[in-house]
Design a protein around this motif. Structure first.
Motif, short mmCIF file in Angstrom:
data_model
loop_
_atom_site.label_atom_id
_atom_site.label_comp_id
_atom_site.label_asym_id
_atom_site.label_seq_id
_atom_site.Cartn_x
_atom_site.Cartn_y
_atom_site.Cartn_z
N HIS A 38 -6.90 3.72 -8.71
CA HIS A 38 -6.35 2.45 -8.24
C HIS A 38 -6.01 1.55 -9.42
O HIS A 38 -4.96 0.90 -9.44
CB HIS A 38 -7.36 1.76 -7.32
N ALA A 39 -6.88 1.53 -10.42
CA ALA A 39 -6.65 0.71 -11.61
C ALA A 39 -5.41 1.15 -12.37
O ALA A 39 -4.71 0.32 -12.97
CB ALA A 39 -7.88 0.76 -12.53
N ALA A 40 -5.13 2.43 -12.37
CA ALA A 40 -3.91 2.94 -13.00
C ALA A 40 -2.68 2.57 -12.18
O ALA A 40 -1.64 2.18 -12.73
CB ALA A 40 -4.00 4.45 -13.18
N ASN A 41 -2.79 2.67 -10.86
CA ASN A 41 -1.66 2.32 -9.99
C ASN A 41 -1.23 0.87 -10.22
O ASN A 41 -0.04 0.57 -10.36
CB ASN A 41 -2.04 2.52 -8.53
N ALA A 68 -0.04 5.14 -4.57
CA ALA A 68 1.00 5.14 -5.60
C ALA A 68 2.39 5.30 -4.97
O ALA A 68 3.35 4.60 -5.36
CB ALA A 68 0.75 6.26 -6.61
N VAL A 69 2.51 6.20 -4.01
CA VAL A 69 3.79 6.42 -3.34
C VAL A 69 4.26 5.14 -2.64
O VAL A 69 5.43 4.78 -2.70
CB VAL A 69 3.66 7.59 -2.33
N MET A 71 3.49 2.04 -3.39
CA MET A 71 3.87 1.07 -4.43
C MET A 71 5.23 1.40 -5.02
O MET A 71 6.06 0.51 -5.25
CB MET A 71 2.81 1.05 -5.54
N LEU A 72 5.47 2.68 -5.27
CA LEU A 72 6.74 3.08 -5.87
C LEU A 72 7.90 2.91 -4.90
O LEU A 72 9.01 2.58 -5.30
CB LEU A 72 6.65 4.53 -6.35
N ALA A 73 7.63 3.11 -3.62
CA ALA A 73 8.68 2.90 -2.61
C ALA A 73 9.09 1.44 -2.56
O ALA A 73 10.24 1.12 -2.24
CB ALA A 73 8.19 3.36 -1.24
N GLU A 74 8.18 0.55 -2.90
CA GLU A 74 8.47 -0.90 -2.92
C GLU A 74 9.18 -1.31 -4.20
O GLU A 74 9.64 -2.45 -4.32
CB GLU A 74 7.17 -1.68 -2.77
N ASN A 75 9.27 -0.41 -5.17
CA ASN A 75 9.94 -0.69 -6.45
C ASN A 75 10.94 0.42 -6.75
O ASN A 75 10.77 1.20 -7.70
CB ASN A 75 8.90 -0.79 -7.57
N PRO A 76 12.01 0.51 -5.95
CA PRO A 76 12.94 1.65 -6.06
C PRO A 76 13.70 1.74 -7.38
O PRO A 76 14.25 2.79 -7.70
CB PRO A 76 13.89 1.43 -4.88
#
Length: 281
Positions: A38-41, A68-69, A71-76
């Motif tokens: 979580h800390a890395a995410n 992580a997925v 979070m990444l979907a929210e930052n395309p």
């Protein structure tokens, strides 16, 4: 003979022209290991939104992959690569494969800690000491790729956690084959490695050293890879013999990647921050 001479001259002219067009500073900052903790995410997203990272490497078999997925979907706009994973190096945190691959795991079913034999670990703690099967590596890597692109179709490239592709040319060829099959790039050799700060620099001096080395850059394309995280209670549990201060170390990576001084140095030097997706285009 005349045609040969003209061809050689023309070839040299084209090559020279190409180099002239690339007389600029390009730097790919890659944040590794999103999905591991979580800390890395949190930090991998922070160094993109408020920092200089433009590519991030996703670890499919790890416990925090789902977060992580999301979070990444929210930052395309964040360029994502699959950080293919065949090892589980930490003493108190372990990862298992997505598929049944007995030649790649220890007696408890976890990935081996290391790729190569390491004096800090007991015997038979590495893939190199196991009777690994290429067909099992292929099935596991396919599963990791397919899980990742299922959730993030815009993934652009592949990379290997702890550099396992260097273990055997057959493994490297396999990853290249899979990249081509799935329409992905692989970690490119055309990029020069940027020093960053070096192993002998105390954490509190990394920002200054990073800026110093940025100022020394000559025109070209460079790659810098590090592992941002937060120094939280979670990260106090993470480490292994030979690398115990993981939380502090990776907190300082986050600080460097989000440092106003670093961002100002990049702007003043005229450095263009790029991603693997940019190289693919």
């Amino acid at each position: 003979m005349k045609n040969l001479v003209l061809s050689l001259i023309f070839g040299l002219t084209v090559s020279f022209g190409f180099s002239q067009q690339n007389e600029e500073f390009q730097l790919l900052i890659r944040a590794d290991d999103i999905g591991s903790f979580h800390a890395a995410n949190k930090s991998c997203i922070e160094v993109y939104k408020n920092g200089i990272a433009r590519s991030v490497e996703l670890m499919p078999p790890c416990a925090w992959f789902t977060e992580a997925v999301e979070m990444l979907a929210e930052n395309p706009g964040y360029d994502v690569g699959i950080h293919l994973t065949l090892t589980s190096e930490w003493s108190n945190v372990k990862w298992r494969p997505l598929t049944h691959c007995p030649s790649l795991v220890d007696e408890d079913g976890y990935f081996y800690p290391m790729v190569w034999k390491n004096s800090n670990f007991p015997q038979n703690s590495s893939i190199s000491e196991s009777d690994w099967k290429l067909e099992e590596i292929e099935q596991e890597l396919r599963a990791q790729i397919e899980l990742s692109v299922k959730h993030l179709p815009h993934i652009s490239h592949l990379s290997s956690h702890m550099g396992f592709t260097g273990l055997d040319p057959k493994i490297n060829d396999l990853v290249n084959k899979l990249a081509k099959e799935y329409g992905l790039e692989v970690d490119t050799k055309e990029l020069q490695r940027f020093t960053g700060w070096g192993n002998d620099i105390p954490p509190e001096k990394r920002i200054d050293k990073f800026c110093e080395n940025l100022k020394k850059l000559t025109p070209g394309k460079y790659l810098f890879i590090e592992h941002p995280a937060k120094n939280t209670a979670e990260m106090e549990t993470v480490g292994h013999i030979g690398y115990e201060n993981v939380g502090e170390d990776r907190e300082w990576v986050t600080r460097v990647f989000t440092s106003p001084k670093v961002k100002q140095t990049i702007q003043q030097k005229g450095i263009k921050l790029i991603s693997y997706a940019d190289l693919k285009q």
